[in-house]
Design a protein around this motif. Structure first.
Motif, PDB file in Angstrom:
ATOM      1  N   GLU A  99       0.815  -1.221   0.000  1.00 35.96           N
ATOM      2  CA  GLU A  99       0.000   0.000   0.000  1.00 35.96           C
ATOM      3  C   GLU A  99       0.851   1.276   0.000  1.00 35.96           C
ATOM      4  O   GLU A  99       0.349   2.354  -0.260  1.00 35.96           O
ATOM      5  CB  GLU A  99      -0.929   0.025   1.212  1.00 35.96           C
ATOM      6  N   VAL A 100       2.135   1.166   0.311  1.00 35.85           N
ATOM      7  CA  VAL A 100       3.016   2.333   0.376  1.00 35.85           C
ATOM      8  C   VAL A 100       3.446   2.699  -1.041  1.00 35.85           C
ATOM      9  O   VAL A 100       4.027   1.890  -1.750  1.00 35.85           O
ATOM     10  CB  VAL A 100       4.247   2.059   1.265  1.00 35.85           C
ATOM     11  N   THR A 101       3.143   3.939  -1.444  1.00 39.93           N
ATOM     12  CA  THR A 101       3.493   4.381  -2.791  1.00 39.93           C
ATOM     13  C   THR A 101       4.742   5.249  -2.828  1.00 39.93           C
ATOM     14  O   THR A 101       5.444   5.267  -3.830  1.00 39.93           O
ATOM     15  CB  THR A 101       2.326   5.161  -3.430  1.00 39.93           C
ATOM     16  N   ASP A 102       5.014   6.000  -1.743  1.00 34.42           N
ATOM     17  CA  ASP A 102       6.180   6.882  -1.741  1.00 34.42           C
ATOM     18  C   ASP A 102       6.607   7.159  -0.307  1.00 34.42           C
ATOM     19  O   ASP A 102       5.778   7.217   0.597  1.00 34.42           O
ATOM     20  CB  ASP A 102       5.838   8.201  -2.441  1.00 34.42           C
ATOM     21  N   VAL A 103       7.912   7.331  -0.133  1.00 30.95           N
ATOM     22  CA  VAL A 103       8.482   7.693   1.166  1.00 30.95           C
ATOM     23  C   VAL A 103       9.484   8.812   0.910  1.00 30.95           C
ATOM     24  O   VAL A 103      10.378   8.675   0.068  1.00 30.95           O
ATOM     25  CB  VAL A 103       9.194   6.500   1.838  1.00 30.95           C
ATOM     26  N   THR A 104       9.329   9.911   1.623  1.00 29.80           N
ATOM     27  CA  THR A 104      10.247  11.035   1.482  1.00 29.80           C
ATOM     28  C   THR A 104      10.345  11.765   2.818  1.00 29.80           C
ATOM     29  O   THR A 104       9.672  11.396   3.771  1.00 29.80           O
ATOM     30  CB  THR A 104       9.788  11.999   0.362  1.00 29.80           C
ATOM     31  N   PHE A 105      11.198  12.771   2.874  1.00 31.86           N
ATOM     32  CA  PHE A 105      11.290  13.587   4.081  1.00 31.86           C
ATOM     33  C   PHE A 105      11.306  15.047   3.683  1.00 31.86           C
ATOM     34  O   PHE A 105      11.617  15.391   2.542  1.00 31.86           O
ATOM     35  CB  PHE A 105      12.530  13.225   4.921  1.00 31.86           C
ATOM     36  N   ASN A 106      10.922  15.910   4.619  1.00 36.74           N
ATOM     37  CA  ASN A 106      10.971  17.344   4.346  1.00 36.74           C
ATOM     38  C   ASN A 106      11.176  18.128   5.631  1.00 36.74           C
ATOM     39  O   ASN A 106      11.056  17.602   6.727  1.00 36.74           O
ATOM     40  CB  ASN A 106       9.717  17.817   3.602  1.00 36.74           C
ATOM     41  N   ASN A 107      11.494  19.389   5.443  1.00 38.81           N
ATOM     42  CA  ASN A 107      11.668  20.323   6.549  1.00 38.81           C
ATOM     43  C   ASN A 107      10.305  20.938   6.827  1.00 38.81           C
ATOM     44  O   ASN A 107       9.758  21.641   5.987  1.00 38.81           O
ATOM     45  CB  ASN A 107      12.690  21.391   6.161  1.00 38.81           C
ATOM     46  N   SER A 108       9.751  20.681   7.997  1.00 37.52           N
ATOM     47  CA  SER A 108       8.396  21.142   8.302  1.00 37.52           C
ATOM     48  C   SER A 108       8.363  22.458   9.073  1.00 37.52           C
ATOM     49  O   SER A 108       7.304  22.889   9.494  1.00 37.52           O
ATOM     50  CB  SER A 108       7.656  20.074   9.099  1.00 37.52           C
ATOM     51  N   SER A 109       9.505  23.098   9.256  1.00 36.57           N
ATOM     52  CA  SER A 109       9.528  24.336  10.039  1.00 36.57           C
ATOM     53  C   SER A 109       9.406  25.552   9.122  1.00 36.57           C
ATOM     54  O   SER A 109       9.523  25.457   7.908  1.00 36.57           O
ATOM     55  CB  SER A 109      10.808  24.428  10.859  1.00 36.57           C
ATOM     56  N   ILE A 110       9.195  26.700   9.748  1.00 38.88           N
ATOM     57  CA  ILE A 110       9.151  27.949   9.012  1.00 38.88           C
ATOM     58  C   ILE A 110      10.569  28.527   8.957  1.00 38.88           C
ATOM     59  O   ILE A 110      11.421  28.128   9.748  1.00 38.88           O
ATOM     60  CB  ILE A 110       8.152  28.930   9.660  1.00 38.88           C
ATOM     61  N   PRO A 111      10.863  29.457   8.046  1.00 35.62           N
ATOM     62  CA  PRO A 111      12.245  29.879   7.802  1.00 35.62           C
ATOM     63  C   PRO A 111      13.022  30.380   9.012  1.00 35.62           C
ATOM     64  O   PRO A 111      14.223  30.194   9.083  1.00 35.62           O
ATOM     65  CB  PRO A 111      12.098  30.990   6.768  1.00 35.62           C
ATOM     66  N   TRP A 112      12.409  31.019   9.969  1.00 33.69           N
ATOM     67  CA  TRP A 112      13.182  31.583  11.077  1.00 33.69           C
ATOM     68  C   TRP A 112      13.220  30.687  12.301  1.00 33.69           C
ATOM     69  O   TRP A 112      13.571  31.105  13.374  1.00 33.69           O
ATOM     70  CB  TRP A 112      12.684  32.981  11.444  1.00 33.69           C
ATOM     71  N   GLU A 113      12.857  29.414  12.160  1.00 37.71           N
ATOM     72  CA  GLU A 113      12.970  28.443  13.243  1.00 37.71           C
ATOM     73  C   GLU A 113      14.047  27.418  12.901  1.00 37.71           C
ATOM     74  O   GLU A 113      14.479  27.316  11.755  1.00 37.71           O
ATOM     75  CB  GLU A 113      11.643  27.698  13.432  1.00 37.71           C
ATOM     76  N   SER A 114      14.441  26.654  13.890  1.00 36.13           N
ATOM     77  CA  SER A 114      15.354  25.548  13.629  1.00 36.13           C
ATOM     78  C   SER A 114      14.649  24.540  12.741  1.00 36.13           C
ATOM     79  O   SER A 114      13.464  24.298  12.904  1.00 36.13           O
ATOM     80  CB  SER A 114      15.743  24.865  14.947  1.00 36.13           C
ATOM     81  N   PRO A 115      15.380  23.949  11.804  1.00 42.36           N
ATOM     82  CA  PRO A 115      14.734  23.004  10.890  1.00 42.36           C
ATOM     83  C   PRO A 115      14.271  21.748  11.631  1.00 42.36           C
ATOM     84  O   PRO A 115      15.043  21.115  12.336  1.00 42.36           O
ATOM     85  CB  PRO A 115      15.832  22.685   9.875  1.00 42.36           C
ATOM     86  N   LYS A 116      13.004  21.411  11.474  1.00 42.15           N
ATOM     87  CA  LYS A 116      12.440  20.212  12.078  1.00 42.15           C
ATOM     88  C   LYS A 116      11.985  19.316  10.937  1.00 42.15           C
ATOM     89  O   LYS A 116      11.158  19.713  10.127  1.00 42.15           O
ATOM     90  CB  LYS A 116      11.270  20.585  12.986  1.00 42.15           C
ATOM     91  N   TYR A 117      12.544  18.127  10.881  1.00 43.07           N
ATOM     92  CA  TYR A 117      12.292  17.243   9.758  1.00 43.07           C
ATOM     93  C   TYR A 117      11.234  16.203  10.090  1.00 43.07           C
ATOM     94  O   TYR A 117      11.056  15.812  11.238  1.00 43.07           O
ATOM     95  CB  TYR A 117      13.589  16.553   9.328  1.00 43.07           C
ATOM     96  N   GLN A 118      10.532  15.777   9.037  1.00 36.37           N
ATOM     97  CA  GLN A 118       9.524  14.744   9.190  1.00 36.37           C
ATOM     98  C   GLN A 118       9.605  13.789   8.003  1.00 36.37           C
ATOM     99  O   GLN A 118      10.000  14.177   6.911  1.00 36.37           O
ATOM    100  CB  GLN A 118       8.134  15.348   9.307  1.00 36.37           C
ATOM    101  N   ILE A 119       9.226  12.549   8.248  1.00 38.36           N
ATOM    102  CA  ILE A 119       9.140  11.541   7.205  1.00 38.36           C
ATOM    103  C   ILE A 119       7.692  11.527   6.725  1.00 38.36           C
ATOM    104  O   ILE A 119       6.766  11.524   7.530  1.00 38.36           O
ATOM    105  CB  ILE A 119       9.521  10.143   7.751  1.00 38.36           C
ATOM    106  N   LEU A 120       7.503  11.516   5.421  1.00 39.58           N
ATOM    107  CA  LEU A 120       6.170  11.452   4.830  1.00 39.58           C
ATOM    108  C   LEU A 120       6.021  10.108   4.125  1.00 39.58           C
ATOM    109  O   LEU A 120       6.795   9.796   3.223  1.00 39.58           O
ATOM    110  CB  LEU A 120       5.956  12.586   3.832  1.00 39.58           C
ATOM    111  N   ILE A 121       5.033   9.320   4.539  1.00 40.87           N
ATOM    112  CA  ILE A 121       4.756   8.032   3.914  1.00 40.87           C
ATOM    113  C   ILE A 121       3.402   8.147   3.220  1.00 40.87           C
ATOM    114  O   ILE A 121       2.374   8.303   3.875  1.00 40.87           O
ATOM    115  CB  ILE A 121       4.743   6.891   4.951  1.00 40.87           C
ATOM    116  N   GLN A 122       3.416   8.076   1.906  1.00 35.72           N
ATOM    117  CA  GLN A 122       2.201   8.159   1.098  1.00 35.72           C
ATOM    118  C   GLN A 122       1.684   6.742   0.871  1.00 35.72           C
ATOM    119  O   GLN A 122       2.438   5.872   0.452  1.00 35.72           O
ATOM    120  CB  GLN A 122       2.508   8.826  -0.241  1.00 35.72           C
ATOM    121  N   THR A 123       0.396   6.521   1.163  1.00 31.69           N
ATOM    122  CA  THR A 123      -0.200   5.201   0.975  1.00 31.69           C
ATOM    123  C   THR A 123      -1.437   5.317   0.103  1.00 31.69           C
ATOM    124  O   THR A 123      -1.947   6.415  -0.144  1.00 31.69           O
ATOM    125  CB  THR A 123      -0.601   4.558   2.325  1.00 31.69           C
TER     126      THR A 123
END
Length: 155
Positions: A99-123
């Protein structure tokens, strides 16, 4: 007394009061902005099963993918991969690998904050179309976790 009257009637006092008023207004406005800017996220389910309960239920996993090294013994901070059976356990929920179609990561913070990363699992599942998993503040860690998850998916 004349000195106090002179200070209260001077332009300097009025300027200081105006600057303090504007600073207070900006402080309040920023607090309101910070309160409402975070997107509403689904909290982990209350009463998640423990890792021992999941292991008793599904057996020993092929691999344990750690999302957050400081909370490795909690269900919501690891992904259990069962290659032979063809599924992942994510936040205590069984997700078939097919059922998993894609797995990626991104920076979920706004520009003036420390970068907070998250994993995105598309199903392709209707109940959990997009799974967001927080992995902390290190981009290399997020990249390595993404590679680990992708290594379990059949091409």
């Amino acid at each position: 007394m004349d000195y106090l009257d002179q200070i209260l009637s001077s332009n300097t006092f009025a300027s200081i009061c105006m600057v303090l008023g504007v600073a207070f207004y900006l402080y309040i406005a920023y607090g309101i902005y910070r309160h409402f800017r975070h997107p509403k996220t689904v909290e982990p389910k209350g009463g998640l099963p423990s890792l021992m309960q999941l292991e008793d239920l599904y057996g020993t996993p092929s691999d344990i993918i750690v999302l957050n090294a400081t909370r490795y013994n909690q269900t919501d901070s690891v992904i259990l991969a069962y290659d032979d059976a063809g599924f992942f356990i994510v936040n205590g929920e069984k997700i078939p690998m097919s059922e998993v179609t894609d797995v990626t990561f991104n920076n979920s913070s706004i520009p003036w904050e420390s970068p907070k990363y998250q994993i995105l699992i598309q199903t392709t599942m209707e109940t959990t179309n997009l799974i967001r998993l927080s992995v902390g503040y290190d981009s290399e860690w997020a990249k390595n976790v993404t590679i680990q998850i992708r290594s379990h998916l059949k091409k």
